[in-house]
Design an enzyme around this catalytic site. Structure first.
Site: not given
Ligand code: AMO
Length: 437
Positions: A215, A217, A223-224, A360, A363, A411
């Site tokens: 990602r 970001e 947390r990211h 979170e 999802s 997480r």
């Molecule tokens: P989403 O984008 O919410 O959903 O990602 C799912 C979970 O992955 C973790 N996560 C991260 N952890 C740390 N740093 C990040 N940058 C980061 N991005 C995501 C989180 C988050 O809740 N395809 C959907 C899932 C689905 O519907 O099956 C998805 O990627 O804990």
């Protein structure tokens, strides 16, 4: 004195009355004059080596006591019972070898007496992991992943591995990392989303993956990560409720396994009182969630329908709920194209988030498996359905209804152990500032 992994004795297994060959790091040397003690550390713990100088070969004493701490050495000798030794046993050496000397100046103190900031720790992760409370995090992380795989087996899921170099993104909101693929534009995958869904139409029906997601970001937060590990489920004929049940089983199963199998690691982290969630997480609709957030009065501006939950909102809600919980039935407009809407209300989706009180964790939702609706969803989200033809076309050849989720492994470990920064749960985190080690 070569160290044979077959015959080597570990510190924790050294029994009085035996001859043993041990190997590991020099944790500490205490030279009291006529007698000196060297504490040897290996993956199982520590053991004292005693040097009564008059009784031992001068060269052996000289070699052993002139090395710097954290050097790798091997010691052979008799193991004896000694009440005054930290573990009740000590080794009287008859052979000593320096296998790999350490510099006198270390960038980080593995004994933990001198504390280091997180960036220094991450720059020197190898030395950082010599601290029992840091090693414990990664032993627990390994146990979490082992338990997760076991739970998935019980759910009848098959483990899959999907490509990380891809042609298209799937998750709006976060940017993609572009790469060059033989002169063609490609990206690092943000999620196994489309691939795991493609497996639903195959004979596998229930699949899971544990793998990296990327990602881009922009924000730097505790947390990211820019590379995270995602635990993904996808299952045919599941609805959102079934997928949430599976998330409860996976998360609770991971906690139970850690409580059962990681006692010493939890103690090293000061978590002897580790509690396992009861596995029945409250399910609040999005509408109830925003009402509860607004009722706390903690936000400057009250939330209105259609708002995402900000970090402050998540905190306020987590404080009010006080345990893991789900937020269900999100507005369709803030959920991705692949999430299905409620049968009786196109403005409300089957999408859900699994929350720890502090952030979170996952999802997911039921997916849109009807080809015509799926294509419309792409268009509504401003995506070109033609670019996703490899995906959408499989929805024309027999695709069961299905649901699933993605759960952040980093997480999960962070919240389980109460770590302040997700980077502490990752060996070599990738963030805005950090590309090596
Ligand atoms: P989403 O984008 O919410 O959903 O990602 C799912 C979970 O992955 C973790 N996560 C991260 N952890 C740390 N740093 C990040 N940058 C980061 N991005 C995501 C989180 C988050 O809740 N395809 C959907 C899932 C689905 O519907 O099956 C998805 O990627 O804990």
């Amino acid at each position: 004195m070569a160290v044979d992994p077959e015959t080597r004795t570990y510190a924790a297994d050294a029994e009085p009355g035996r001859e043993a060959t041990l190997a590991g790091w020099v944790h500490e040397i205490r030279d009291l004059g006529g007698i000196a003690f060297l504490i040897l550390r290996d993956t199982t713990g520590k053991i004292q080596v005693k040097f009564e100088k008059d009784e031992l070969d001068d060269e052996l004493v000289e070699t052993a006591l002139n090395i710097h701490r954290e050097s790798v050495v091997s010691v052979a000798g008799a193991v004896e019972a000694e009440d005054r030794a930290p573990t009740g046993v000590e080794v009287v050496p008859n052979a000593f070898e320096v296998i790999s000397p350490a510099d006198p100046e270390l960038p980080l103190d593995p004994s933990g007496k001198v504390e280091a900031e997180l960036p220094t720790r991450l720059d020197n992760r190898t030395l950082d992991l010599r601290k029992p409370e840091v090693e414990a995090i990664f032993e627990i992380r390994a146990e979490v992943l082992r338990a997760v795989r076991e739970q998935f087996r019980e759910l009848g899921c098959t483990e899959i591995n999907t490509p990380k170099i891809v042609a298209t993104g799937t998750e709006g909101g976060t940017e993609l990392f572009p790469i060059t693929y033989f002169g063609q534009e490609a990206f690092m995958n943000q999620s196994p989303q489309l691939f795991k869904q493609l497996m639903i139409g195959s004979g596998l029906e229930r699949v899971f993956e544990v793998g990296p997601i990327f990602r881009a970001e922009e924000h730097n937060t505790p947390r990211h990560l820019n590379e995270a590990t995602s635990i993904d489920l996808e299952a045919a004929f599941f609805d959102a409720g079934d997928a949430m049940d599976a998330a409860e089983a996976i998360v609770t199963g991971a906690y139970e396994a850690v409580a059962r199998n990681c006692r010493s690691q939890l103690e090293a982290l000061g978590l002897a009182e580790f509690s396992v969630p009861d596995g029945d997480f409250p399910r609040l609709t999005y509408e109830e969630a925003i009402e509860r957030v607004n009722a706390t009065g903690e936000l400057a501006e009250p939330l209105v329908w259609g708002d995402d939950l900000s970090t402050e909102a998540e905190r306020a809600l987590g404080g009010a709920v006080g345990e893991h919980y789900f937020v269900t039935e999100w507005p369709s407009e803030i959920k991705p194209f692949y999430i299905r809407d409620l049968a009786d209300d196109p403005d409300v989706s089957t999408g859900f988030d699994l929350m720890h009180p502090s952030l979170e964790l996952a999802s997911g939702g039921q997916r849109e498996h009807r080809h015509d609706r799926l294509v419309v969803g792409f268009e509504q989200q401003g995506l070109d359905p033609a670019a996703f033809e490899y995906y959408t076309k499989m929805f024309r050849y027999g695709m069961p209804p299905h649901a699933g989720w993605g759960l952040g492994a980093d997480r999960l470990v962070m919240t389980m152990l109460g770590l302040e920064n997700v980077r502490e749960a990752v060996l070599f985190p990738r963030d805005r500032q950090r590309l090596s080690p």
